[in-house]
Scaffold this active site. Sequence first.
Site, PDB file in Angstrom:
ATOM      1  N   ARG A  24       0.927  -1.266  -0.182  1.00 48.79           N
ATOM      2  CA  ARG A  24      -0.111  -0.096  -0.222  1.00 48.79           C
ATOM      3  C   ARG A  24       0.936   1.326  -0.046  1.00 48.79           C
ATOM      4  O   ARG A  24       0.423   2.269  -0.701  1.00 48.79           O
ATOM      5  CB  ARG A  24      -1.067  -0.117   1.269  1.00 48.79           C
ATOM      6  CG  ARG A  24      -2.129   1.195   1.154  1.00 48.79           C
ATOM      7  CD  ARG A  24      -3.143   0.980   2.285  1.00 48.79           C
ATOM      8  NE  ARG A  24      -4.147   2.046   2.280  1.00 48.79           N
ATOM      9  CZ  ARG A  24      -4.121   2.818   3.421  1.00 48.79           C
ATOM     10  NH1 ARG A  24      -3.911   2.377   4.334  1.00 48.79           N
ATOM     11  NH2 ARG A  24      -5.172   3.587   3.234  1.00 48.79           N
ATOM     12  N   HIS A  28       0.447   4.298  -2.778  1.00 50.45           N
ATOM     13  CA  HIS A  28       0.025   5.614  -2.359  1.00 50.45           C
ATOM     14  C   HIS A  28       1.321   6.686  -2.745  1.00 50.45           C
ATOM     15  O   HIS A  28       1.147   7.733  -2.971  1.00 50.45           O
ATOM     16  CB  HIS A  28      -0.104   5.577  -0.794  1.00 50.45           C
ATOM     17  CG  HIS A  28      -1.359   5.281  -0.497  1.00 50.45           C
ATOM     18  ND1 HIS A  28      -2.139   5.837   0.702  1.00 50.45           N
ATOM     19  CD2 HIS A  28      -2.206   4.461  -1.102  1.00 50.45           C
ATOM     20  CE1 HIS A  28      -3.382   5.155   0.570  1.00 50.45           C
ATOM     21  NE2 HIS A  28      -3.521   4.265  -0.420  1.00 50.45           N
ATOM     22  N   ASP A  29       2.470   6.145  -2.702  1.00 52.41           N
ATOM     23  CA  ASP A  29       3.604   6.939  -3.346  1.00 52.41           C
ATOM     24  C   ASP A  29       3.326   7.092  -4.794  1.00 52.41           C
ATOM     25  O   ASP A  29       3.590   8.518  -5.269  1.00 52.41           O
ATOM     26  CB  ASP A  29       4.948   5.973  -3.046  1.00 52.41           C
ATOM     27  CG  ASP A  29       6.202   7.052  -3.547  1.00 52.41           C
ATOM     28  OD1 ASP A  29       5.937   8.398  -3.453  1.00 52.41           O
ATOM     29  OD2 ASP A  29       7.364   6.501  -4.312  1.00 52.41           O
ATOM     30  N   VAL A  32       0.386   9.807  -5.950  1.00 51.19           N
ATOM     31  CA  VAL A  32       0.330  11.312  -5.443  1.00 51.19           C
ATOM     32  C   VAL A  32       1.618  11.877  -5.745  1.00 51.19           C
ATOM     33  O   VAL A  32       2.997  11.172  -5.672  1.00 51.19           O
ATOM     34  CB  VAL A  32       0.416  11.464  -3.816  1.00 51.19           C
ATOM     35  CG1 VAL A  32       0.633  13.032  -3.561  1.00 51.19           C
ATOM     36  CG2 VAL A  32      -0.747  10.724  -3.090  1.00 51.19           C
ATOM     37  N   ASP A  36       8.209   8.787  -6.171  1.00 52.55           N
ATOM     38  CA  ASP A  36       9.341   9.762  -5.889  1.00 52.55           C
ATOM     39  C   ASP A  36       9.524   9.691  -4.464  1.00 52.55           C
ATOM     40  O   ASP A  36      10.321  10.389  -3.833  1.00 52.55           O
ATOM     41  CB  ASP A  36       8.922  11.283  -6.149  1.00 52.55           C
ATOM     42  CG  ASP A  36       7.720  11.771  -5.429  1.00 52.55           C
ATOM     43  OD1 ASP A  36       7.054  10.634  -5.007  1.00 52.55           O
ATOM     44  OD2 ASP A  36       7.443  13.039  -5.807  1.00 52.55           O
ATOM     45  N   ASN A  56      -3.908   8.612   4.779  1.00 51.99           N
ATOM     46  CA  ASN A  56      -2.513   7.793   4.819  1.00 51.99           C
ATOM     47  C   ASN A  56      -2.656   7.529   6.362  1.00 51.99           C
ATOM     48  O   ASN A  56      -1.196   6.886   6.817  1.00 51.99           O
ATOM     49  CB  ASN A  56      -1.523   8.630   4.403  1.00 51.99           C
ATOM     50  CG  ASN A  56      -1.318   8.695   2.854  1.00 51.99           C
ATOM     51  OD1 ASN A  56      -1.986   7.826   2.196  1.00 51.99           O
ATOM     52  ND2 ASN A  56      -0.562   9.525   2.313  1.00 51.99           N
ATOM     53  N   HIS A 154      -5.953  -5.894  -2.706  1.00 52.78           N
ATOM     54  CA  HIS A 154      -6.747  -5.997  -1.476  1.00 52.78           C
ATOM     55  C   HIS A 154      -6.945  -7.419  -1.013  1.00 52.78           C
ATOM     56  O   HIS A 154      -7.862  -7.960  -0.237  1.00 52.78           O
ATOM     57  CB  HIS A 154      -8.023  -5.425  -1.614  1.00 52.78           C
ATOM     58  CG  HIS A 154      -8.211  -3.698  -1.570  1.00 52.78           C
ATOM     59  ND1 HIS A 154      -9.042  -2.980  -1.797  1.00 52.78           N
ATOM     60  CD2 HIS A 154      -6.930  -2.902  -1.229  1.00 52.78           C
ATOM     61  CE1 HIS A 154      -8.826  -1.753  -1.584  1.00 52.78           C
ATOM     62  NE2 HIS A 154      -7.335  -1.629  -1.413  1.00 52.78           N
TER      63      HIS A 154
HETATM   64  C1  HEM Z   1      -9.279   0.936  -6.495  1.00 55.30           C
HETATM   65  C2  HEM Z   1      -9.140   1.937  -5.471  1.00 55.30           C
HETATM   66  C3  HEM Z   1      -8.401   1.688  -4.126  1.00 55.30           C
HETATM   67  C4  HEM Z   1      -9.308   2.272  -3.063  1.00 55.30           C
HETATM   68  C5  HEM Z   1     -10.590   2.926  -3.086  1.00 55.30           C
HETATM   69  C6  HEM Z   1      -8.437   1.781  -1.858  1.00 55.30           C
HETATM   70  C7  HEM Z   1      -8.766   2.101  -0.554  1.00 55.30           C
HETATM   71  C8  HEM Z   1      -8.291   1.556   0.662  1.00 55.30           C
HETATM   72  C9  HEM Z   1      -8.536   1.746   1.841  1.00 55.30           C
HETATM   73  C10 HEM Z   1      -9.719   2.721   2.472  1.00 55.30           C
HETATM   74  C11 HEM Z   1      -8.000   0.774   2.721  1.00 55.30           C
HETATM   75  C12 HEM Z   1      -8.088   0.623   4.151  1.00 55.30           C
HETATM   76  C13 HEM Z   1      -7.671   1.873   5.020  1.00 55.30           C
HETATM   77  C14 HEM Z   1      -7.825   1.707   6.270  1.00 55.30           C
HETATM   78  O1  HEM Z   1      -9.275   1.863   6.667  1.00 55.30           O
HETATM   79  O2  HEM Z   1      -6.922   1.577   7.387  1.00 55.30           O
HETATM   80  C15 HEM Z   1      -6.871   0.334   1.938  1.00 55.30           C
HETATM   81  C16 HEM Z   1      -5.996  -0.636   2.266  1.00 55.30           C
HETATM   82  C17 HEM Z   1      -5.117  -1.216   1.498  1.00 55.30           C
HETATM   83  N1  HEM Z   1      -4.930  -1.101   0.176  1.00 55.30           N
HETATM   84 FE1  HEM Z   1      -6.100  -0.100  -1.062  1.00 55.30          FE
HETATM   85  N2  HEM Z   1      -7.448   0.989  -2.141  1.00 55.30           N
HETATM   86  C18 HEM Z   1      -7.420   1.084  -3.704  1.00 55.30           C
HETATM   87  C19 HEM Z   1      -6.414   0.423  -4.519  1.00 55.30           C
HETATM   88  C20 HEM Z   1      -5.326  -0.128  -3.888  1.00 55.30           C
HETATM   89  C21 HEM Z   1      -4.370  -0.586  -4.811  1.00 55.30           C
HETATM   90  C22 HEM Z   1      -4.206  -0.441  -6.163  1.00 55.30           C
HETATM   91  C23 HEM Z   1      -3.480  -1.203  -3.953  1.00 55.30           C
HETATM   92  C24 HEM Z   1      -2.294  -1.943  -4.401  1.00 55.30           C
HETATM   93  C25 HEM Z   1      -1.733  -2.462  -5.582  1.00 55.30           C
HETATM   94  C26 HEM Z   1      -3.840  -1.176  -2.535  1.00 55.30           C
HETATM   95  C27 HEM Z   1      -3.471  -2.028  -1.650  1.00 55.30           C
HETATM   96  C28 HEM Z   1      -4.086  -1.977  -0.234  1.00 55.30           C
HETATM   97  C29 HEM Z   1      -3.575  -2.708   0.724  1.00 55.30           C
HETATM   98  C30 HEM Z   1      -2.367  -3.698   0.841  1.00 55.30           C
HETATM   99  C31 HEM Z   1      -4.348  -2.144   1.908  1.00 55.30           C
HETATM  100  C32 HEM Z   1      -4.265  -3.129   3.403  1.00 55.30           C
HETATM  101  C33 HEM Z   1      -3.244  -2.386   4.062  1.00 55.30           C
HETATM  102  C34 HEM Z   1      -2.903  -2.956   5.441  1.00 55.30           C
HETATM  103  O3  HEM Z   1      -3.429  -3.813   5.751  1.00 55.30           O
HETATM  104  O4  HEM Z   1      -1.929  -2.134   6.132  1.00 55.30           O
HETATM  105  N3  HEM Z   1      -5.292  -0.539  -2.609  1.00 55.30           N
HETATM  106  N4  HEM Z   1      -7.041   0.645   0.548  1.00 55.30           N
END
Ligand code: HEM
Length: 282
Positions: A24, A28-29, A32, A36, A56, A154
């Site tokens: 993640r 996020h890097d 935005v 970089d 973040n 996810h």
């Molecule tokens: C498609 C649009 C996306 C949205 C709207 C989104 C949104 C989110 C949100 C809201 C969370 C949880 C934040 C929290 O409640 O703590 C999350 C977690 C995560 N996201 Fe996404 N995300 C997206 C795409 C991606 C992409 C493209 C990746 C990587 C290729 C990714 C990887 C992750 C991972 C691995 C987590 C879990 C992080 C953890 O357990 O610490 N996400 N994302």
Amino acid sequence: EYIVRNIVGEAVMGDPTLAAGLLRLHFHDCFVQVRDASVLLDSTPGSKAEKDALANKSLRGFEVIDKIKDTLEAQCPGVVTCADILALAARDAVLMVGGPYYDVPQGRRDGRRSVDTDTLTALPSPFLNASALITLFGTHGFNVQDMVALSGGHTLGVAHCPSFTPRLKFEASTLDAGFASSLAATCSKGGDSASATFDRTSTAFDGVYFKELQQRRGLLSSDQTLYESPETQRLVNMFAMNQGYFFYAFTQGMGKMGQIDLKEGDRGEVRKSCRVVNKPSW
Ligand code: HEM
């Protein structure tokens, strides 16, 4: 690469949930500005950095990146950028937990700007629908297949209650009832700091995330919409049926992610510490 892989391996073996954190961080890097390492910079007295923006708040894995940077600086000072370390660490973390391998082109430089408000429009909200996700990812050159495959990131990790409680209230028709009540119980017990895993195998990189979307067990609105929308449902079904195809599409998407919005002549530096920009030498 050997040093990065060893440290990531050690970290993920000690805490398998860190693979999610590292993946993640890299995403996020990249979204935005460009890739970089702006997400790694700490806030300074005059300026709040990206990492302290609301979107973040739950990022993790920074210490792993620091450890890699320190080790590399001791071995070969001033050579490897934080942007490259982050991309390699994400790749190796995915591999460690059963995901696919892909090449990471190196030589990306570290930026000097990190501003919390840059995240506001750049990062996708969990409440977006499939069309909005297609548009947002499209602005960076991703096609629909890339977007759905990358959402498969996810397959790892967790989300906290504020990210999905609106779904519990307003999306009963696309939410499995048993799953909804277990999520409601989690959040009423633990409040905003409670979390739930995206799928049942949250420390394994696999296709289960897509199978659960078919069962209406998507955690975020932005997850479930991929199955509900005619624009993306076919891809979800394909990835659910064929994990190898998901892995292939994911590696294609990650390849593009590493090159996001890169323009000829983008300059930068090799930071000494991933948390602060280098001091000017004059
Ligand atoms: C498609 C649009 C996306 C949205 C709207 C989104 C949104 C989110 C949100 C809201 C969370 C949880 C934040 C929290 O409640 O703590 C999350 C977690 C995560 N996201 Fe996404 N995300 C997206 C795409 C991606 C992409 C493209 C990746 C990587 C290729 C990714 C990887 C992750 C991972 C691995 C987590 C879990 C992080 C953890 O357990 O610490 N996400 N994302």
